[in-house]
Design a protein around this motif. Sequence first.
Motif, short mmCIF file in Angstrom:
data_model
loop_
_atom_site.label_atom_id
_atom_site.label_comp_id
_atom_site.label_asym_id
_atom_site.label_seq_id
_atom_site.Cartn_x
_atom_site.Cartn_y
_atom_site.Cartn_z
N GLY A 15 -7.42 14.26 1.58
CA GLY A 15 -8.16 12.95 1.75
C GLY A 15 -7.61 12.03 2.60
N ILE A 30 -3.86 4.52 -6.42
CA ILE A 30 -4.84 5.62 -6.96
C ILE A 30 -4.26 6.15 -8.44
CG2 ILE A 30 -6.41 7.32 -6.56
CD1 ILE A 30 -5.63 7.22 -3.55
N GLY A 44 -13.49 7.28 7.71
CA GLY A 44 -12.50 6.72 6.67
C GLY A 44 -11.93 7.57 5.78
N LYS A 45 -10.59 7.21 5.44
CA LYS A 45 -10.27 8.34 4.36
C LYS A 45 -10.56 8.06 2.97
CE LYS A 45 -5.81 7.98 6.96
NZ LYS A 45 -4.34 7.53 6.72
N THR A 62 -8.93 8.67 0.44
CA THR A 62 -8.30 8.37 -0.58
C THR A 62 -8.17 6.64 -0.49
OG1 THR A 62 -6.64 8.81 1.29
CG2 THR A 62 -6.70 10.19 -0.73
N THR A 85 -10.23 3.69 -2.84
CA THR A 85 -9.67 3.08 -4.09
C THR A 85 -8.59 2.19 -3.67
OG1 THR A 85 -10.16 4.96 -5.68
CG2 THR A 85 -8.29 3.36 -6.05
N ILE A 86 -7.72 2.52 -2.66
CA ILE A 86 -6.86 1.56 -1.94
C ILE A 86 -7.35 0.36 -1.48
CG2 ILE A 86 -5.27 1.39 -0.36
CD1 ILE A 86 -4.59 4.21 -0.66
N ILE A 132 -10.16 -1.19 -2.26
CA ILE A 132 -10.73 -1.98 -3.41
C ILE A 132 -9.69 -2.77 -4.02
CG2 ILE A 132 -11.98 -1.73 -5.58
CD1 ILE A 132 -13.75 0.54 -4.45
N ALA A 188 4.43 -2.74 -8.02
CA ALA A 188 3.67 -1.98 -7.33
C ALA A 188 2.83 -1.11 -8.31
CB ALA A 188 4.01 -0.99 -6.47
N MET A 201 -1.59 -3.70 -5.56
CA MET A 201 -1.34 -3.10 -4.14
C MET A 201 -0.07 -4.15 -3.38
SD MET A 201 -2.63 -0.13 -4.14
CE MET A 201 -2.23 0.27 -2.18
N VAL A 202 0.82 -3.50 -3.08
CA VAL A 202 2.04 -4.38 -2.11
C VAL A 202 1.78 -3.96 -0.94
CG1 VAL A 202 3.21 -4.47 -4.62
CG2 VAL A 202 3.73 -2.65 -2.67
N VAL A 203 1.16 -3.19 -0.56
CA VAL A 203 0.99 -2.59 1.19
C VAL A 203 -0.21 -3.33 1.67
CG1 VAL A 203 0.35 -0.78 2.34
CG2 VAL A 203 1.38 -0.34 0.30
N PRO A 259 -0.64 -0.07 7.61
CA PRO A 259 -0.83 -1.37 7.09
C PRO A 259 -0.85 -2.70 8.06
CG PRO A 259 0.94 0.05 5.88
CD PRO A 259 0.53 0.74 7.20
#
Lengths: 140, 140, 140, 140
Positions: free
Chosen positions: B67, B92, C50-51, C53, C56-57, C59, C89, C97-99, C122
């Motif tokens: 992914g 995730i 786009g990935k 995975t 969700t990240i 969002i 995290a 999210m902390v990224v 990031p």
Amino acid sequence: MITIKRLDVADARVLIAGARVKADEIGVPMCIAITDEGGNLIAFERMDGGKVTSSTIAIDKSFTASGAKKATHEYGAASQPGAPAYGIAAAIGGRLMVVGGGLPVIVEGDVVGGIGVSSGTPGQDQEVAQAGIDAFLGGL
Amino acid sequence: MITIKRLDVADARVLIAGARVKADEIGVPMCIAITDEGGNLIAFERMDGGKVTSSTIAIDKSFTASGAKKATHEYGAASQPGAPAYGIAAAIGGRLMVVGGGLPVIVEGDVVGGIGVSSGTPGQDQEVAQAGIDAFLGGL
Amino acid sequence: MITIKRLDVADARVLIAGARVKADEIGVPMCIAITDEGGNLIAFERMDGGKVTSSTIAIDKSFTASGAKKATHEYGAASQPGAPAYGIAAAIGGRLMVVGGGLPVIVEGDVVGGIGVSSGTPGQDQEVAQAGIDAFLGGL
Amino acid sequence: MITIKRLDVADARVLIAGARVKADEIGVPMCIAITDEGGNLIAFERMDGGKVTSSTIAIDKSFTASGAKKATHEYGAASQPGAPAYGIAAAIGGRLMVVGGGLPVIVEGDVVGGIGVSSGTPGQDQEVAQAGIDAFLGGL
């Protein structure tokens, strides 16, 4: 302590192969999952064209059948409105499957694992799961 | 519309078989998962003696690698304390794996799926995953 | 009672379009998510390539930035080992999210929503998110 | 390997725009989600006034329709008490939607994605989803 008999990965392949023959025969590409008697996944295949939503469903049908030592369609009957197990379909975060297609694998009276099939109608799923078991028991 | 190439179930079996040979060679029974380029599970095997906790880990490593189009050990390096992706391991619902053993399967520059391996050390897992890819690419 | 200002769907499209221009410019297809000041999703696009995975990240980065009124990379600094927010995290099932790549959208001192971007590094994600905000604020 | 056709983000925008026109026409602000054939989110919009609870529902309707290659209202009929798929609504952590408003997008016999709509009655949701598909197919 207890000594347990359970399916190994070679058995799991026999179960999947038997199910796959029947799936091909009825023309429905299936997701097929095999779990051990602890409900833990041993092997899985999504045939080309099998539904991606059915991966989790097949695994959870097998989990239910092996862990609860009961065919999932039996839970379907037992969980109808007014029946004693009404509402059980939502248990374990929805993993307790009450739709046909999950069968325990029983050897000499002991549940040694389970098979779960999804992508067709519940009747087709159950037929394909049974074919996997027949292939396995026939080869013992 | 887009046209995509992805692994089929026959490819998945080649990948698993290649990984299994290496796992046997190093004497570590492994969980081995194959996903398509959309991150959806195609096939899985837990070798006899493979860790039951590693089933989900192998599936999630493969999900991450396919992914995100990136090896999981690369996320490990990028997510160390002080590094830019620190904290990504919890994303995730914890499915984003940063431990080695997940590799994208790349054909002619395109990610067509992923392989995830778990039960050994991360280094062993990665070595076994690579062996699966080598077997697959060698047979194309 | 309180009166709240928040992004509407037309604003969300402006934010996404601004981010997309920058993503195209740096050559990284991105997942881009816009949430309102309540952290609820308004709009989302996964650019081709786009990935998966990163859906969700992106969002969850936007959810974090709007809901916590803080850029996600600030949480990255605050959650390093030994720092006060260490471990955050994993909060909210990993949604916090902390990224870098999640930014609050601020108008006249009030957070009116958030933007979350994922698929690049990031740093790239944050740059693309900022471009979305710049396009939006420039058009007010 | 398999070659797959799927929706791209430009297609997703056409689907959303078509649905939005119908939503405006019937006066119900909607959440509208588009997924690819693997069930992964491509694009989403919550129209101003759309229900925040409907974001996840729209995404999951689209996930179900594309991943299972079946309209969600068909699952509704098949999962009534006493029917074969009774209980399926709880599957996949509740993501398997059996309420109308999720439709597969089919081009030349292949499912290339899905659309999910939520905020109105299931009948309205389905009508709006169909309008999205009509706009998309009409523009091919």
